[in-house]
Design an enzyme around this catalytic site. Sequence first.
Site, PDB file in Angstrom:
ATOM      1  N   TYR A 111      27.617  18.045 -24.288  1.00  0.00           N
ATOM      2  CA  TYR A 111      27.088  18.964 -25.302  1.00  0.00           C
ATOM      3  C   TYR A 111      26.346  20.110 -24.619  1.00  0.00           C
ATOM      4  O   TYR A 111      25.740  19.936 -23.571  1.00  0.00           O
ATOM      5  CB  TYR A 111      26.164  18.260 -26.308  1.00  0.00           C
ATOM      6  CG  TYR A 111      24.898  17.645 -25.738  1.00  0.00           C
ATOM      7  CD1 TYR A 111      23.702  18.355 -25.714  1.00  0.00           C
ATOM      8  CD2 TYR A 111      24.900  16.339 -25.244  1.00  0.00           C
ATOM      9  CE1 TYR A 111      22.531  17.791 -25.219  1.00  0.00           C
ATOM     10  CE2 TYR A 111      23.744  15.769 -24.752  1.00  0.00           C
ATOM     11  CZ  TYR A 111      22.560  16.494 -24.733  1.00  0.00           C
ATOM     12  OH  TYR A 111      21.405  15.923 -24.231  1.00  0.00           O
ATOM     13  N   ARG A 131      21.992  16.937  -7.866  1.00  0.00           N
ATOM     14  CA  ARG A 131      22.036  18.058  -8.810  1.00  0.00           C
ATOM     15  C   ARG A 131      23.076  19.098  -8.394  1.00  0.00           C
ATOM     16  O   ARG A 131      23.782  19.652  -9.241  1.00  0.00           O
ATOM     17  CB  ARG A 131      20.658  18.730  -8.901  1.00  0.00           C
ATOM     18  CG  ARG A 131      19.594  17.964  -9.652  1.00  0.00           C
ATOM     19  CD  ARG A 131      19.846  17.956 -11.159  1.00  0.00           C
ATOM     20  NE  ARG A 131      19.898  19.265 -11.763  1.00  0.00           N
ATOM     21  CZ  ARG A 131      18.999  19.745 -12.621  1.00  0.00           C
ATOM     22  NH1 ARG A 131      17.942  19.012 -12.951  1.00  0.00           N
ATOM     23  NH2 ARG A 131      19.137  20.945 -13.147  1.00  0.00           N
TER      24      ARG A 131
END
Length: 297
Positions: A192, A178
């Site tokens: 997006y 992450r």
Amino acid sequence: FPTPAFRRGSQRRPEKNHKPRRIMTDKAFAPLKPAEGWHVLHLFYSINHGQWSLLTDKERIAAKTHLAELVQEIRATEECQLLTFAMVSPKADLGFMLMCADLHDANEFEKQLTLSLGPEVMEPTFSFYSMTELSEYTTTEAEYVQQLAQEGAGPGTPEHEEKLNAWRTRMADYNKHRLYPVLPPWEVMCFYPMSKRRGGPGENWYAIAHEKSKELMGGHTRSGRRWHGKILQLITGCTGLDDWEWVVTLLAHDAMHIKGIVYEMRFDEVSAQYGEFGEFYIGLQLPLDEIFRRVQL
């Protein structure tokens, strides 16, 4: 999806042998590195073929060589990554995903990329700034210990330490991906932005209790895991940095898998009840010489 306005300049010929380069100064700037994570810039451009046509063959070769050298320089810079894309559809012609530990590096490389083929040849169509981050909804160690106890593997049992150590290893790997991802050269990229809805009663994500939102996100995550091995997902945060709250970057070998995961997860309660989505961009991760050919440079 807010698109910045860029003025189309006059069709003038750039100076001969124009070659933007890193400006060396006597002033040293202290690195702007976050306490954890990296800075992420998604950059999308259209090619101004009218401006490109004004260059001589020699100038075109020099411009493409310069961009190729800049890409190599960025990739050789410590704690930086750069992905290059030929974009699908006329929303943009080419794109970059730039990740840097130091915000000075990210800022400087972005300016150089924009001018790398000469003034006004690469016209920005959309850009987005975010940062890698940890999820606030992951299971804590205390919660996992409680879960083990409920399963009959509480402290003092033979299975407890084995399962707890395995969980710690999994979480360390997850958190490393992450915060400091190493993205593979998978062929298809989807970008997006999204936010959590602030609607009326029952539609305001920020009005529900954290325990409830964590429970909902747990189900959302389990839905996404069904696509393990087919989709690589990176979620970066942009609250206070750009116009949405998160950016989702998906990598896949098959565009059908991107279509499938987005379609399936929109039926999940988190997306259906609380999700708001921006415009989607699809790109093909390719070597720079092939991108030049695709965009007819």
